[in-house]
Design an enzyme around this catalytic site. Sequence first.
Site, PDB file in Angstrom:
ATOM      1  N   LYS A   1       0.724  -1.286  -0.036  1.00 11.82           N
ATOM      2  CA  LYS A   1       0.123   0.004  -0.074  1.00 11.82           C
ATOM      3  C   LYS A   1       0.700   1.295   0.068  1.00 11.82           C
ATOM      4  O   LYS A   1       0.381   2.191  -0.667  1.00 11.82           O
ATOM      5  CB  LYS A   1      -0.810   0.217   1.054  1.00 11.82           C
ATOM      6  CG  LYS A   1      -2.082  -1.090   0.899  1.00 11.82           C
ATOM      7  CD  LYS A   1      -3.026  -0.942   2.197  1.00 11.82           C
ATOM      8  CE  LYS A   1      -4.344  -1.739   1.945  1.00 11.82           C
ATOM      9  NZ  LYS A   1      -5.225  -1.740   3.081  1.00 11.82           N
TER      10      LYS A   1
ATOM     11  N   ASP B   1     -10.548   2.497   2.410  1.00  9.48           N
ATOM     12  CA  ASP B   1     -10.680   1.812   3.742  1.00  9.48           C
ATOM     13  C   ASP B   1     -11.637   2.710   4.579  1.00  9.48           C
ATOM     14  O   ASP B   1     -12.280   1.997   5.140  1.00  9.48           O
ATOM     15  CB  ASP B   1      -9.410   1.425   4.108  1.00  9.48           C
ATOM     16  CG  ASP B   1      -8.685   0.247   3.740  1.00  9.48           C
ATOM     17  OD1 ASP B   1      -9.213  -0.287   2.873  1.00  9.48           O
ATOM     18  OD2 ASP B   1      -7.342   0.354   3.732  1.00  9.48           O
TER      19      ASP B   1
END
Length: 288
Positions: free
Chosen positions: A70, A106
């Site tokens: 990420k 997220d």
Amino acid sequence: MLTGKAKLAGVIGWPVGHSRSPRLHGAWLERYGIDGAYVPLAVPPGRLEEVVRALALAGFRGANVTIPHKEDAFRACDVVEESARRAGAVNTLVFEDGQIIGGNTDGWGFLENLREQVPGWDVTAGTAVILGAGGAARAIAAALLDAGCPRLVIVNRNTARAEALAAALRQGGAGDGEEAGRIRVAAAPPLAEAALLVNTTPLGMQGQPPLEIDLSPLPDTAVVADIVYVPLDTALLRAARARGLRVVEGLGMLLHQGRPGFQRWFGVLPEVDAALRTHVAADIPREG
């Protein structure tokens, strides 16, 4: 049936075999009758950028990014959207007009799941206590603050890591001084003042040590959320239910965070419903 015009996307990770994203996106592709495919892409550390650029050249629409890539994905992007800047990481890539665009869904997925599982939940109700100081913690903390959470407390065994996360959140906020006063770090969770308790650590996950915490100080109105979804029903959630508290399981965050990417790659904003939950949960153990 796939054709030569199929829209392509996938999930990049190392390893990636554990990911339930192909099962999720595959169900949506079938539901909406889309000529497309979503595939797992195992990419070793250090190879992310070259693989991402190759995928873009090969005609992929984009990809999700999971552990451990990420932060590398953040650096590989030509354009970083505000959601990713606030989260400090990228979990959704879109290939568009020759550019790699990075976002982070997220935090959005966490809030959508929270609102779905606890109807009428009010982000301004009180203090949010977050356990953990990793990438998921930052994304969720930023989303809560941006939505109007009045106070946020970060609790982590490594206090220096928690302080670094708090500093990043303060720097990434409005910068008017108010944000700094809303965020603090604590050595132990101040449960007596918590309106929301969120576990963002891997503790309680299958194969990990349990999360050891006494929930008795929590107010009767508190909500307890766990982003762990393997197993589906963690010991934390069972303890919270035993106290009569409202709970939010982690699978819903996975389902909701996938929706914005699917829309950008395949042109449909998909729904999350009971049938989808049942389908994705079918190969996940219920309890650890």
